[in-house]
Design a protein around this motif. Structure first.
Motif, PDB file in Angstrom:
ATOM      1  N   HIS A 147       0.812  -1.212   0.000  1.00  0.00           N
ATOM      2  CA  HIS A 147       0.000   0.000   0.000  1.00  0.00           C
ATOM      3  C   HIS A 147       0.849   1.267   0.000  1.00  0.00           C
ATOM      4  CE1 HIS A 147      -3.524  -2.374   0.389  1.00  0.00           C
ATOM      5  NE2 HIS A 147      -3.134  -2.911   1.523  1.00  0.00           N
ATOM      6  N   SER A 148       2.145   1.120   0.045  1.00  0.00           N
ATOM      7  CA  SER A 148       2.983   2.320   0.060  1.00  0.00           C
ATOM      8  C   SER A 148       3.796   2.500  -1.206  1.00  0.00           C
ATOM      9  CB  SER A 148       3.930   2.284   1.255  1.00  0.00           C
ATOM     10  OG  SER A 148       3.198   2.331   2.437  1.00  0.00           O
ATOM     11  N   HIS A 159      -3.694  -2.156  -5.471  1.00  0.00           N
ATOM     12  CA  HIS A 159      -2.291  -2.083  -5.040  1.00  0.00           C
ATOM     13  C   HIS A 159      -1.552  -3.404  -5.187  1.00  0.00           C
ATOM     14  CE1 HIS A 159      -3.484   1.563  -2.353  1.00  0.00           C
ATOM     15  NE2 HIS A 159      -3.725   1.739  -3.637  1.00  0.00           N
ATOM     16  N   PHE A 167      16.911  -2.843  -6.115  1.00  0.00           N
ATOM     17  CA  PHE A 167      17.655  -3.801  -6.935  1.00  0.00           C
ATOM     18  C   PHE A 167      18.891  -4.293  -6.198  1.00  0.00           C
ATOM     19  CE2 PHE A 167      15.908  -0.598  -9.878  1.00  0.00           C
ATOM     20  CZ  PHE A 167      14.969  -1.397 -10.480  1.00  0.00           C
ATOM     21  N   PRO A 207       9.576  -2.413   2.504  1.00  0.00           N
ATOM     22  CA  PRO A 207       9.246  -2.854   3.870  1.00  0.00           C
ATOM     23  C   PRO A 207       7.751  -2.933   4.145  1.00  0.00           C
ATOM     24  CG  PRO A 207      10.850  -1.061   3.903  1.00  0.00           C
ATOM     25  CD  PRO A 207      10.429  -1.214   2.496  1.00  0.00           C
ATOM     26  N   SER A 208       6.950  -2.205   3.378  1.00  0.00           N
ATOM     27  CA  SER A 208       5.519  -2.199   3.693  1.00  0.00           C
ATOM     28  C   SER A 208       4.743  -3.261   2.932  1.00  0.00           C
ATOM     29  CB  SER A 208       4.940  -0.816   3.375  1.00  0.00           C
ATOM     30  OG  SER A 208       5.189  -0.498   2.040  1.00  0.00           O
ATOM     31  N   SER A 209       5.419  -4.069   2.139  1.00  0.00           N
ATOM     32  CA  SER A 209       4.694  -5.045   1.341  1.00  0.00           C
ATOM     33  C   SER A 209       4.379  -6.290   2.169  1.00  0.00           C
ATOM     34  CB  SER A 209       5.536  -5.429   0.136  1.00  0.00           C
ATOM     35  OG  SER A 209       6.724  -6.016   0.590  1.00  0.00           O
ATOM     36  N   TYR A 210       3.407  -7.017   1.723  1.00  0.00           N
ATOM     37  CA  TYR A 210       3.086  -8.301   2.348  1.00  0.00           C
ATOM     38  C   TYR A 210       2.370  -9.177   1.347  1.00  0.00           C
ATOM     39  CZ  TYR A 210      -1.543  -6.182   3.159  1.00  0.00           C
ATOM     40  OH  TYR A 210      -2.742  -5.573   3.006  1.00  0.00           O
ATOM     41  N   THR A 212      -0.611 -11.613   0.533  1.00  0.00           N
ATOM     42  CA  THR A 212      -1.939 -11.929   1.040  1.00  0.00           C
ATOM     43  C   THR A 212      -2.914 -12.043  -0.117  1.00  0.00           C
ATOM     44  OG1 THR A 212      -3.685 -11.152   2.508  1.00  0.00           O
ATOM     45  CG2 THR A 212      -2.541  -9.497   1.258  1.00  0.00           C
ATOM     46  N   PRO A 222      -0.884 -13.357  11.214  1.00  0.00           N
ATOM     47  CA  PRO A 222      -0.180 -12.405  10.348  1.00  0.00           C
ATOM     48  C   PRO A 222       0.306 -13.115   9.078  1.00  0.00           C
ATOM     49  CG  PRO A 222       1.138 -12.919  12.288  1.00  0.00           C
ATOM     50  CD  PRO A 222      -0.181 -13.602  12.469  1.00  0.00           C
ATOM     51  N   PRO A 223       0.547 -12.371   8.019  1.00  0.00           N
ATOM     52  CA  PRO A 223       0.971 -13.013   6.778  1.00  0.00           C
ATOM     53  C   PRO A 223       2.333 -13.692   6.957  1.00  0.00           C
ATOM     54  CG  PRO A 223       1.213 -10.647   6.613  1.00  0.00           C
ATOM     55  CD  PRO A 223       0.483 -10.912   7.884  1.00  0.00           C
ATOM     56  N   TYR A 226       6.366 -10.922   4.657  1.00  0.00           N
ATOM     57  CA  TYR A 226       6.141  -9.492   4.739  1.00  0.00           C
ATOM     58  C   TYR A 226       7.467  -8.772   4.688  1.00  0.00           C
ATOM     59  CZ  TYR A 226       7.365 -10.575   9.514  1.00  0.00           C
ATOM     60  OH  TYR A 226       8.022 -11.031  10.617  1.00  0.00           O
ATOM     61  N   GLY A 227       7.378  -7.527   4.291  1.00  0.00           N
ATOM     62  CA  GLY A 227       8.532  -6.632   4.369  1.00  0.00           C
ATOM     63  C   GLY A 227       9.667  -7.015   3.444  1.00  0.00           C
ATOM     64  N   THR A 228      10.850  -6.598   3.831  1.00  0.00           N
ATOM     65  CA  THR A 228      12.000  -6.795   2.950  1.00  0.00           C
ATOM     66  C   THR A 228      12.439  -8.248   2.870  1.00  0.00           C
ATOM     67  OG1 THR A 228      13.288  -6.121   4.828  1.00  0.00           O
ATOM     68  CG2 THR A 228      13.004  -4.495   3.106  1.00  0.00           C
TER      69      THR A 228
END
Lengths: 439, 701
Positions: A147-148, A159, A167, A207-210, A212, A222-223, A226-228
Motif C-alpha cells: 500500500h505504500s 495495489h 535492486f 518494507p511495507s509489502s506483504y 496476502t 499475520p501473513p 512481509y517486508g523486505t
C-alpha cells in the motif's frame, strides 16, 4: 536510411551466427539454444518484446507448449539446449519426459534456467523453485500487496501492481547503466532459504509489502511473508556456474508492462516507460552468460630472480606468483580488472593470504616469502565476487626444510669455541713436539 | 457530507468487470505506435507483398497516414508480379490486395492475363487453398477493374465442390484427401464461398446460402470459452502451414463470416454474446508483439465492427477534484467531486451512437447486498464521456461494485450493436483516513497500572524510547475513522518488532469499531522472542487499497529485559547472510616467521675469542720460560724422516679438522681421517719406537 541497412545487416549476421557458434563451450560461455516452455502460445505474442530481445542477441529460441508430448531437453544423453525458460506457471506436469528431476539435472549439468511463477502457480513450478532455494508463499491465492509503493494506475486500485526499485547492487548482474525507472511487478512473492548461500535477491519488495489474498480480510494470523524478507525476483548461481532466475510474476516479462509508463505512489517522478525491459534484458544477459563469466589461465610461480617453475621450494625462499584472469564480454575475452583477487599459500589453512596487484591487462601478480613451515602446500586462488562465476584454482607445491649443509656455518657468537678448539689443537701440536724431543 | 468530502481527495478507481479480467481498452494510441514500430519497412519496402498488404491494411484500419513512402516501390513490385508468368497464385492475390489499397496504375493487359490464370486454376482446383486464391483473385479483379469479365457461369458447381470439403461440425478440410479439419480452413472456405456468391451469375440458389448460414452457426457451437466471457476459435490442427495460433484462426473465421455477410447482404443472426466474446478475445491480447499478430488482431476487429457494431465500455477513474488539484479537470462546478467517468466506444475506439449509460446497482464489494439505484449518467459532449456527478449518499470510503447498463436511444441500434448487457465494475473510493488518540503505553503486569505513556503522532515522526521487562506489557492503540466518521478497518495493520540482530516479529493489530489496540504481554512472548534481551525497534504499518494515507512508520524502540534462556529453549533461526559482505575480499594473512635466536654482540664474541687465546700464549710463554727445546730430534736420516712425516701427519689431521670446519662434510673428513690415521700409526710407531730405543740406550749407559 542507414538504420534499416544496419538492421538488415544485423539480421543477416544473426541468421549466420548460430551456424558459426553452434553451442555452448568453455571458450564461448554464452548460451545459444534455448527452450522456451509456455502454457499458452499467445504468450509468444504478448511477451514478444522479451523474446525478440533474446533473438536479436543471437539466441536460438525453440518454443514448446508445456503439454507438448515432444518436450525434452536431452536426447541420447546429450543436452539439446543450453538454457531453459519456463513461462508456464500453471503447468502441473510437462508433456514429455521432462519433470522436476529433469530440470534439476539440466541445471546440475551447468545449464541456465529462467522460471516464472504467477498467482496460482502450480506445485511443479513451486517444487523447481524450492529446489533452487526459493520458497513461494504456500497460500495459492496470495499475491504481493503493497500500500505504500504501488504503481499509480488509472484502472487498477487494489495495489497489487508493485513499483519495485530495490535492486541488487551489482553492475555485473544488472549492467553498468543504472535502472532509473521502477520495475512493475504483479504476482507472488517468495522468501529465500537462509541455509542456501547461492541464492540472491535481485529485486526485493519494500518494507511495507506483504503477501496476502487482496480480496479477503486477513485472518488472525499475520501473513507468512512481509517486508523486505520478500524477494520478487531472485537469482542463483550454482557452483558449476549454472545460473537461475526465479520470478514471481509472469506479467513483468510482458509487452504490456515493458511498455507501460510508471509512477510510483508518493513520488512525483513519472517515467514514460517502466524499468522492466532494462531489468529483464540485463538480467537475462547475465543469466545466459553474456556477462560475468570469468576464466583463469597461466597460473605460474617461480623463485625471485628465476623464470623456471621449481618442483619444490625451501622454507624462507622468496617466490613470485602470477595468474591471468579474463572476463567474457559476450563476444570475446577481455581482461578482468579488479583489486580483490587473492592468492592463498595453503596447507590445511592459509599460511599466506595476499591480494594480487594487477597490470590492468588481466595479469595478477605478487611475491612473498615461503613460510618457515615445511610440508605440502597449495597455491589457491578462490575468487568469489557477487555476480561473477567463481574461480577456484589450486596448484600443489612441496616445501622442504634446510639441508644440513644449508645452515649458517660461521657464527660469530661461536668464535670463542672455535678459538678454544684451534688453540687447543695448536697447543697439542707444539706440545707433542716439545714432549717428544725436549732434552 | 458533501462538505466533508470537499476537504479530501477522493479517488475513484475502476477495476475490471469481474475480478478475473482487467479492464480492456479499445484500440488506442499504443496500437498505432506499435504498428509503426512493427511494420517499419527496410530500405523503403517490405519483404514480401503479403507483408506489404498486412502493413497497409493495419495502417488503414488504424487510420495511420502512411509515414513511409512505399507506394512507388510497392506499385513497381505489384506490376512486376502481375506481369510475370511464373508467379504463384498467392503472389497474384497479394499483389491485387496491395493494389486494392494503393490503387496503382496498372497495365490492363497484364491484368487480363492474370484473369485467365485465375480462371484456369479455378477449373483445375481441387484443394481449398487453390479455390481460395483463385476466387479471391477474381473478386479482387472485379472490384478493381470493372471492365474485366470475371463472372462465373458454373458457380453452383464450384460452390458445391468447396462445400464438399466442409465437415458436420462446421469446420473444413483443406483438401479432399486430407481428413483433418480446422477452424482456420473454415474461415478460408467461408471467404471463398462468399467470393463465389458475389461472382455468380445467375445468383446462387437460396437453399445453398441457407445451408451456409447453418454452417456458420455450427461453427459457433464449437467456439471455446474462457471463464470471463471471452470466446475464441482454437486450433488443434498443425498442418502444412505450421501451427496456427488461436489469434490467427479466430481472425480467419471472422474474416470469412464478414465476407459472407457482405456477399449475401442478409442478417446472419450471430449470437451477440459470442461476438462480444470474440471482441474481448482480440482486445485481451493487448498490443501484440509480432507484426502478423497485430495484423490479425486489427483486421479481425475491423471486420467485427462491420458485422455488428461491438461496443466497448471503458470506464475509468479520474477525477477528483479538489481545489488543491487544479490541474484535474473540473467537470462540474457546484459539486464537490466527479465520480466515475464512463467512456463508451466501439472496439476500434470510434465513438458510439447516441446512448445513455445508467448506473443500476451498487454492491458493497465482497457481499451480495445491493442497493438498487437507477441513475443516468450525464453525457459530456466535449470529452465524450458519461459522468456520474453525484455519488449516492451512503457511499463511504471502500470498495464497491458498480453495475452500469447501456441503453440505446434509437431502438434500431439494438439490432446492429452488441453492448454486452450490464457491466460490473469494481470501484475503489479512496480517502484520507483520520488517525486519532494514538499512544503507546507500558503497563505493569500485575496491577495493570500505567508505567510509561507516550502520545504518538500518526503519521509523523516519532522516536519513543521505552524499556520494559518480561513482567510488563506494551499497549499500542489508535483510532481510525473515515472522513464521514465511520469506522474503517484497513487490510493491513501490522506492528513489527525487530531485534538488533535482525529477527522480526509481526503482530496484527485488532480492532473493535474505530479503536485499534494491541497488547503485547511479554511474559507470554519470551519463548517467541527466543529470550533475546536488547533493543527492539517498533514499526507500525497501516495500509489499505482505499486509504490514501497508508503509512509505514518507525515509532522508536523498546529496550526489553528478558530472563536468560533455559537449556532447552529454541534457538533463534539463522539469518540470511548479507550477500555484499559474503563476497568481499578476505583479510590478508602474512606468515609470522620464527624469530632468529638472540645473539650477543660481535665485539663480545671477539673479546672472548681473544680471552680464549690467552692460555695458548701463556702456554708458549711457559715453554720459553722452561727452556723447551727440540734437541733430541733424531739426527740420522731414517728416523728423522719418520719423525718429520709423523709430525706432518699430525699437522695434516689438524688441518683436516680446520677444513672440516671450513667446508668439508663429515663423510669426506672421516674418509681422509681414516687414511691419515693409518699413515700416522705407521710413522708414529716407527718414530716412537726409535725414541724409546734411544732413551733405553741412554738409561743403560
Amino acid at each position: 536510411m542507414a538504420a534499416p541497412k544496419v538492421a538488415f545487416l544485423l539480421l543477416n549476421l544473426i541468421s549466420i551466427l548460430p551456424l558459426l557458434v553452434s553451442s555452448f563451450s568453455p571458450d564461448r560461455p554464452t548460451d545459444r539454444r534455448i527452450l522456451v516452455v509456455l502454457d499458452d502460445l499467445s504468450l509468444k505474442s504478448s511477451h514478444s518484446l522479451f523474446f525478440s530481445s533474446l533473438k536479436s542477441r543471437g539466441f536460438d529460441l525453440d518454443f514448446k507448449l508445456a503439454d507438448d508430448p515432444a518436450i525434452a531437453v536431452k536426447r541420447y544423453g546429450q543436452y539439446m539446449y543450453d538454457g531453459l525458460i519456463l513461462l508456464s506457471p500453471s503447468t502441473e506436469r510437462f508433456g514429455g519426459s521432462l519433470d522436476v528431476e529433469g530440470v534439476l539435472d539440466f541445471v546440475d549439468s551447468g545449464h541456465d534456467l529462467i522460471v516464472s511463477a504467477d498467482a496460482n502457480a502450480s506445485d511443479l513450478i513451486r517444487n523447481i523453485a524450492a529446489e533452487c532455494g526459493v520458497d513461494f508463499d504456500e497460500d495459492p491465492s496470495a499475491v504481493i500487496v503493497d500500500h505504500s509503493s504501488y504503481a499509480v494506475s488509472e484502472t487498477e486500485g487494489d495495489h497489487t501492481l508493485i513499483a519495485a526499485d530495490d535492486f541488487i547492487q551489482s553492475d555485473v548482474i544488472l549492467g553498468n547503466k543504472k535502472i532509473e525507472a521502477t520495475v512493475l511487478f504483479k504476482g507472488i512473492g517468495h522468501s529465500l532459504n537462509p541455509a542456501n548461500s547461492m541464492v540472491l535477491k535481485a529485486l526485493s519488495a519494500s518494507p511495507s509489502s506483504y503477501s496476502t489474498n487482496p480480496s479477503s480480510k486477513l485472518s488472525s494470523q499475520p501473513p507468512s511473508l512481509y517486508g523486505t524478507a520478500i524477494s520478487l525476483v531472485s537469482v542463483v548461481q550454482a557452483r558449476n556456474a549454472a545460473r537461475i532466475m526465479i520470478s514471481g510474476s509472469l506479467d513483468m516479462f510482458s509487452n504490456r508492462l515493458f511498455r507501460a509508463g510508471v509512477q510510483k505512489s508518493g513520488s512525483l517522478n513519472k517515467y514514460e516507460k517502466s524499468g522492466n525491459e532494462q531489468f529483464i534484458t540485463e538480467l537475462s544477459k547475465w543469466i545466459f552468460h553474456e556477462r560475468g563469466h570469468l576464466k583463469a589461465v597461466n597460473l605460474r610461480h617461480n623463485k625471485v630472480g628465476e623464470s623456471e617453475e621449481p618442483s619444490m621450494y625451501r622454507i624462507n625462499d622468496d617466490l613470485e606468483f602470477s595468474v591471468e584472469i579474463f572476463e567474457w564480454s559476450g563476444s570475446s575475452w577481455v581482461p578482468h580488472v579488479s583489486k580483490d583477487v587473492q592468492v592463498q599459500f595453503y596447507m590445511m589453512s592459509p599460511y599466506v593470504l595476499k591480494t594480487l596487484s594487477t597490470n590492468g591487462k588481466g595479469l595478477y601478480h605478487t611475491s612473498f616469502k615461503v613460510p618457515d613451515v615445511y610440508g605440502v602446500f597449495q597455491f589457491k586462488v578462490e575468487y568469489q565476487k557477487l555476480g561473477y562465476t567463481s574461480l577456484s584454482l589450486s596448484k600443489q607445491i612441496p616445501v622442504r626444510p634446510f639441508k644440513h649443509n644449508e645452515y649458517e656455518r660461521f657464527i660469530t657468537t661461536a668464535f670463542p669455541y672455535y678459538g678454544a678448539s684451534f688453540s687447543m689443537m695448536a697447543g697439542f701440536f707444539i706440545f707433542s713436539g716439545v714432549y717428544l724431543y725436549n732434552k | 457530507m458533501a462538505r466533508d468530502l470537499g476537504i479530501l481527495i477522493i479517488a475513484v478507481l475502476v477495476l475490471a468487470a469481474t475480478c478475473e479480467s482487467a479492464v480492456l481498452s479499445p484500440v488506442s494510441e499504443s496500437h498505432r505506435s506499435a504498428a509503426l514500430e512493427l511494420f517499419s519497412p527496410a530500405d523503403g519496402s517490405y519483404g514480401s507483398l503479403e507483408e506489404t498488404y498486412e502493413a497497409l491494411k493495419t495502417f488503414k484500419v488504424l487510420g495511420i497516414e502512411k509515414k513511409h513512402d512505399i507506394r512507388t516501390s510497392s506499385c513497381a513490385s505489384v506490376a512486376d508480379t502481375l506481369k510475370s508468368t511464373s508467379s504463384a497464385l498467392k503472389d497474384f492475390v497479394d499483389a491485387l490486395r496491395v493494389n486494392s489499397i494503393l490503387k496503382c496504375e496498372l497495365n490492363s493487359e497484364a491484368v487480363r492475363g492474370t484473369q485467365s490464370r485465375f480462371k484456369d486454376s479455378l477449373n483445375g482446383a481441387n484443394s481449398l487453398i487453390d479455390f481460395y486464391y483463385s476466387i479471391g483473385g477474381l473478386v479482387l479483379l472485379k472490384e478493381q477493374m470493372s471492365e474485366v469479365d470475371v463472372n462465373l457461369g458454373d458457380a453452383d458447381r464450384i460452390f458445391r465442390s468447396i462445400k464438399a470439403l466442409g465437415q458436420s461440425d462446421g469446420r473444413w478440410r483443406l483438401s479432399s484427401n486430407n481428413p483433418e479439419s480446422s477452424n482456420n480452413a473454415a474461415g478460408i472456405a467461408l471467404e471463398a464461398l462468399a467470393g463465389v456468391i458475389s461472382l455468380a451469375t445467375p445468383q446462387i440458389g437460396n437453399s445453398l446460402i441457407t445451408t451456409l448460414k447453418n454452417d456458420i452457426l455450427k461453427l459457433f457451437d464449437g467456439i471455446e470459452r474462457y471463464d470471463d466471457g471471452t470466446y475464441y476459435f482454437d486450433e488443434k490442427h498443425v498442418g502444412a502451414r505450421g501451427h496456427q495460433s488461436p489469434l490467427s484462426s479466430s481472425a480467419s473465421v471472422v474474416r470469412g463470416i464478414a465476407a459472407v455477410a457482405a456477399a449475401t447482404s442478409e442478417t446472419l443472426n450471430l449470437p451477440g454474446e459470442k461476438i462480444l466474446g470474440l471482441a474481448k478475445f482480440f482486445l485481451g491480447v493487448g498490443v501484440p508483439g509480432s507484426a502478423q499478430d497485430l495484423y490479425h488482431q486489427i483486421d479481425a476487429l475491423s471486420y467485427l465492427e462491420n458485422i455488428r457494431q461491438v461496443l466497448w465500455k471503458l470506464t475509468f477513474f479520474r477525477a477528483l477534484y479538489n481545489k488543491a488539484h487544479p490541474d484535474l479537470k473540473i467537470y462540474s462546478s457546484d459539486l464537490d467531486f466527479v465520480a466515475a467517468l464512463v467512456r463508451v466506444s466501439t472496439v476500434l475506439g470510434s465513438p458510439a451512437p447516441t446512448l445513455s449509460v445508467r448506473l443500476m446497482q451498487i454492491f458493497v464489494s465482497g457481499s451480495k447486498d445491493a442497493s438498487v439505484i437507477d441513475q443516468e449518467l450525464k453525457f459530456d459532449a466535449v470529452s465524450g464521456m458519461h459522468v456520474l456527478e453525484t455519488l449516492p449518499k451512503n457511499i463511504d470510503v471502500g470498495s464497491y461494485v458498480f453495475s452500469f447498463e447501456v441503453i440505446f436511444h434509437n431502438p434500431e441500434h439494438k439490432k446492429t450493436y452488441v453492448s454486452g448487457g450490464r457491466t460490473r465494475v469494481l470501484v475503489h473510493i479512496t480517502g484520507v483516513i483520520k488517525i486519532d488518540n494514538a499512544e503507546i503505553v507500558i503497563l505493569d503486569g500485575d496491577r495493570g497500572s500505567v508505567e510509561t505513556q507516550k502520545k504518538l503522532k500518526l503519521p509523523g515522526d516519532n522516536t519513543v524510547a521505552l524499556s520494559a521487562n518480561h513482567l510488563q506489557k506494551l499497549r499500542l492503540s489508535f483510532d481510525l475513522s473515515t472522513p464521514f466518521g465511520n469506522a474503517f478497518k484497513p487490510h493491513q495493520a501490522f506492528l513489527k518488532l525487530r531485534h538488533e540482530n535482525g529477527i522480526d516479529h509481526i503482530f496484527l493489530v485488532g480492532n473493535s469499531g474505530k479503536k485499534f489496540e494491541i497488547i503485547l504481554d511479554f511474559l507470554g512472548l519470551v519463548e517467541k522472542f527466543f529470550y533475546l534481551s536488547g533493543r527492539y525497534n517498533i514499526q507500525l504499518t497501516v495500509g489499505d487499497a482505499d486509504m490514501e494515507n497508508s503509512f509505514l512508520q518507525p515509532l522508536g524502540f523498546v529496550e526489553l529485559d528478558l530472563p536468560d534462556a533455559p537449556e532447552k529453549a529454541t534457538r533463534p533461526p539463522p539469518q540470511a547472510v548479507d550477500p555484499y559482505s559474503r563476497y568481499g575480499p578476505k583479510a590478508e594473512i602474512t606468515h609470522i616467521f620464527r624469530a632468529p635466536e638472540k645473539r650477543p654482540a660481535k665485539e663480545l664474541s671477539l673479546t672472548f675469542l681473544g680471552l680464549i687465546l690467552v692460555p695458548f700464549f701463556g702456554f708458549l710463554a711457559g715453554l720459553v720460560q722452561l727452556g723447551a727445546n727440540l734437541k733430541s730430534f733424531p739426527k740420522s736420516t731414517v728416523p728423522s724422516t719418520f719423525a718429520i712425516l709423523f709430525h706432518l701427519g699430525i699437522a695434516a689431521v689438524l688441518a683436516l679438522y680446520a677444513l672440516f670446519w671450513l667446508k668439508l662434510d663429515l663423510f669426506t673428513t672421516l674418509k681422509a681421517l681414516g687414511l691419515l690415521g693409518m699413515f700416522l700409526m705407521f710413522v708414529g710407531h716407527k718414530t716412537l719406537s726409535h725414541l724409546a730405543s734411544t732413551s733405553s740406550k741412554l738409561k743403560s749407559v
